[in-house]
Design an enzyme around this catalytic site. Structure first.
Site, PDB file in Angstrom:
ATOM      1  CE1 TYR A 103     -42.013 -47.084 -47.430  1.00 53.18           C
ATOM      2  CE2 TYR A 103     -39.607 -46.679 -48.561  1.00 53.18           C
ATOM      3  CZ  TYR A 103     -40.790 -47.465 -48.178  1.00 53.18           C
ATOM      4  OH  TYR A 103     -40.341 -48.866 -47.897  1.00 53.18           O
ATOM      5  CD  GLU A 104     -36.380 -42.617 -47.034  1.00 58.94           C
ATOM      6  OE1 GLU A 104     -35.489 -41.774 -47.669  1.00 58.94           O
ATOM      7  OE2 GLU A 104     -36.404 -42.861 -45.979  1.00 58.94           O
ATOM      8  N   GLY A 105     -38.961 -39.620 -50.874  1.00 57.73           N
ATOM      9  CA  GLY A 105     -39.026 -38.669 -52.140  1.00 57.73           C
ATOM     10  C   GLY A 105     -39.912 -39.711 -53.254  1.00 57.73           C
TER      11      GLY A 105
END
Length: 257
Positions: A103-105
């Site tokens: 998550y968050e890239g």
């Protein structure tokens, strides 16, 4: 505890300890840059802080979560087969750490952001500023023999990162596959250098308190020396892989997978 006597258990635990403490130092230093960016009235300081935040964000997110998951698995390994027994809790830590890489890239995207965007921004100003920051730190107390191992480790890692940066600048734009193939190794090499920077900051603070009688500071120095001796050399493998280029990576056709 007798289990701590085993050298391989020590390796697993020290890898995690040295990583965690160096990572916190780099996170705190980068957080300071965030405060400077938003609070200073000095435009030069603001620009420098913004450059550091932009450059180091993918490094912190990608490297720390990659290695954080690896160290969670290593901590599970310390328990042997019992690492999979839920009552110990390690299997839950492993599952929790794994999601952080996505998550968050996803971390591969973070690596491509670092190589594809952050290095080239403003003509490479941010990475050159980071190198100057490292050089300035190395120049402080350069004659202090007790700091010498930390200076040497940081200098060695920074030189590898400079070579990798120049290689990417020369070969990444001409062939985007070179940039893509090198991205994760470059991010990890940057992470190792960043943590070596963090450990140099820790070492100076710990040396100032080493005669206080508090064993906390001696333990910090021993942990940092482990990082320099056993983790910094991993950067050489990352640099070697970067400099091979993307030919072998791209050689297989889709059917050959």
């Amino acid at each position: 505890d007798p289990i701590i006597v085993h050298p391989d258990v020590r390796r697993l635990l020290l890898d995690a300890k040295a990583f965690n403490e160096g990572g916190r130092a780099l996170l705190y230093w980068t957080s300071l840059q965030g405060d400077l960016e938003t609070r200073t009235q000095d435009e030069a300081v603001k620009t420098k802080a913004a450059d550091m935040m932009a450059l180091l964000t993918p490094v912190l997110k990608g490297y720390l979560t990659d290695k954080g998951f690896e160290n969670a698995v290593n901590a599970q390994q310390v328990y042997g087969g019992h690492g999979f027994i839920e009552e110990w809790g390690m299997s839950q830590f492993v599952r929790d750490a794994r999601i952080a890489m996505i998550y968050e890239g996803a971390n591969g995207v973070q690596a491509m952001d670092l190589v594809g965007r952050k290095l080239a921004q403003n003509g490479g100003r941010s990475v050159m500023t980071f190198f100057i920051e490292v050089d300035d730190l190395l120049a402080e107390d350069a004659g202090n023999a007790e700091l010498a191992p930390f200076n040497e480790g940081l200098k060695e890692s920074k030189e590898r990162l400079q070579k990798a940066t120049m290689w990417l600048m020369q070969n990444g734009m001409a062939n985007p596959e070179n940039a893509g193939g090198a991205a994760t190794d470059y991010l990890h090499l940057f992470g190792i250098t960043g943590l070596a920077f963090g450990w140099r900051l820790i070492a100076k603070a710990a040396l100032a308190k080493k005669d206080s009688g508090d064993p906390f500071y001696a333990t910090k120095l021993k942990t940092g020396q482990y990082f320099i001796a056993r983790i910094v050399p991993q950067g050489a493998a990352h640099l070697a892989k970067i400099e091979t280029g993307a030919a072998s990576l791209m050689a297989l056709t889709a059917d050959e997978f």
